[in-house]
Structure formats: C-alpha cells, structure tokens
Design a protein around this motif. Structure first.
Motif, PDB file in Angstrom:
ATOM      1  N   LEU A  16      17.132  97.464  -2.895  1.00  0.00           N
ATOM      2  CA  LEU A  16      17.969  97.835  -4.034  1.00  0.00           C
ATOM      3  C   LEU A  16      18.789  96.642  -4.518  1.00  0.00           C
ATOM      4  N   SER A  17      19.336  95.871  -3.593  1.00  0.00           N
ATOM      5  CA  SER A  17      20.089  94.670  -3.982  1.00  0.00           C
ATOM      6  C   SER A  17      19.193  93.673  -4.702  1.00  0.00           C
ATOM      7  N   LEU A  18      17.993  93.509  -4.200  1.00  0.00           N
ATOM      8  CA  LEU A  18      17.055  92.590  -4.827  1.00  0.00           C
ATOM      9  C   LEU A  18      16.700  93.070  -6.233  1.00  0.00           C
ATOM     10  N   GLU A  19      16.449  94.355  -6.387  1.00  0.00           N
ATOM     11  CA  GLU A  19      16.129  94.896  -7.710  1.00  0.00           C
ATOM     12  C   GLU A  19      17.277  94.663  -8.683  1.00  0.00           C
ATOM     13  N   ARG A  20      18.496  94.931  -8.262  1.00  0.00           N
ATOM     14  CA  ARG A  20      19.654  94.714  -9.139  1.00  0.00           C
ATOM     15  C   ARG A  20      19.785  93.242  -9.526  1.00  0.00           C
ATOM     16  N   ALA A  21      19.576  92.351  -8.573  1.00  0.00           N
ATOM     17  CA  ALA A  21      19.681  90.920  -8.856  1.00  0.00           C
ATOM     18  C   ALA A  21      18.621  90.483  -9.864  1.00  0.00           C
ATOM     19  N   LEU A  22      17.403  90.961  -9.689  1.00  0.00           N
ATOM     20  CA  LEU A  22      16.335  90.589 -10.613  1.00  0.00           C
ATOM     21  C   LEU A  22      16.594  91.156 -12.000  1.00  0.00           C
ATOM     22  N   ARG A  23      17.057  92.390 -12.083  1.00  0.00           N
ATOM     23  CA  ARG A  23      17.323  92.995 -13.387  1.00  0.00           C
ATOM     24  C   ARG A  23      18.519  92.358 -14.078  1.00  0.00           C
ATOM     25  N   SER A  24      19.456  91.824 -13.310  1.00  0.00           N
ATOM     26  CA  SER A  24      20.609  91.184 -13.933  1.00  0.00           C
ATOM     27  C   SER A  24      20.192  89.935 -14.709  1.00  0.00           C
ATOM     28  N   GLU A  25      19.086  89.331 -14.324  1.00  0.00           N
ATOM     29  CA  GLU A  25      18.579  88.165 -15.041  1.00  0.00           C
ATOM     30  C   GLU A  25      18.159  88.531 -16.466  1.00  0.00           C
ATOM     31  N   TRP A  26      17.787  89.781 -16.704  1.00  0.00           N
ATOM     32  CA  TRP A  26      17.336  90.212 -18.023  1.00  0.00           C
ATOM     33  C   TRP A  26      18.493  90.284 -19.011  1.00  0.00           C
ATOM     34  N   GLU A  27      19.707  90.388 -18.511  1.00  0.00           N
ATOM     35  CA  GLU A  27      20.874  90.574 -19.381  1.00  0.00           C
ATOM     36  C   GLU A  27      21.348  89.258 -19.985  1.00  0.00           C
ATOM     37  N   HIS A  28      20.835  88.156 -19.539  1.00  0.00           N
ATOM     38  CA  HIS A  28      21.320  86.851 -20.025  1.00  0.00           C
ATOM     39  C   HIS A  28      20.449  86.324 -21.098  1.00  0.00           C
ATOM     40  N   ARG A  52      13.205  88.895   4.012  1.00  0.00           N
ATOM     41  CA  ARG A  52      14.208  88.671   2.968  1.00  0.00           C
ATOM     42  C   ARG A  52      15.555  89.213   3.441  1.00  0.00           C
ATOM     43  N   PRO A  53      16.640  88.486   3.194  1.00  0.00           N
ATOM     44  CA  PRO A  53      17.952  88.935   3.681  1.00  0.00           C
ATOM     45  C   PRO A  53      18.492  90.162   2.955  1.00  0.00           C
ATOM     46  N   GLU A  54      18.144  90.352   1.670  1.00  0.00           N
ATOM     47  CA  GLU A  54      18.699  91.477   0.937  1.00  0.00           C
ATOM     48  C   GLU A  54      17.801  92.704   1.065  1.00  0.00           C
ATOM     49  N   ASP A  55      18.426  93.868   0.892  1.00  0.00           N
ATOM     50  CA  ASP A  55      17.630  95.079   0.882  1.00  0.00           C
ATOM     51  C   ASP A  55      16.975  95.225  -0.481  1.00  0.00           C
TER      52      ASP A  55
END
Length: 72
Positions: free
Chosen positions: A60-72, A55-58
């Motif tokens: 922590l970046s992946l976790e933040r991206a996945l959690r950002s989906e919860w905000e929508h 995976r290209p992202e580390d």
C-alpha cells in the motif's frame, strides 16, 4: 497425443518452407516450436517470481508513492 490445429495459409507455407530447409516434418517443426515456446514461458515466470519480496515498504505504501508521482 494427436491434436488438430488451424493455421492461416501464410503461416503454413512459412512453416513448410522452414521445415523443408531443415529436413523436418511439419509435425516435428511444430513440436520444436511448441517446446521452445513452453521453455521461454517458464523462464519468464522464474525470473520474476519473488522479485519484490525484499522491498522495505509494504504494497500500500508503494502504491501511494507511485501514484503521488502522477500529481506532479
């Protein structure tokens, strides 16, 4: 190695019925079931080991991206 296990009556009855149909002793039926279960467990682990290593992202970046989906 010998071992003692406790089986619920319903499971023991099903085991005995299947072993009788297949001409197996109860001990052999349990050995085959355990062998099958152990083989299945190994396959699961091997099929996912290193799954995300390219995976290209580390993480922590992946976790933040996945959690950002919860905000929508």
């Amino acid at each position: 190695m010998r071992t003692i296990i406790d089986l619920p009556d319903a499971d023991r009855e099903r085991l005995d019925s299947l072993c009788h149909q297949r001409g197996l002793s109860r001990a052999e039926g349990l050995r085959q079931a355990l062998r099958s279960w152990l083989d299945h467990q190994g396959v699961q682990h091997q099929s996912v080991f290193g799954l995300w290593r390219n995976r290209p992202e580390d993480s922590l970046s992946l976790e933040r991206a996945l959690r950002s989906e919860w905000e929508h």
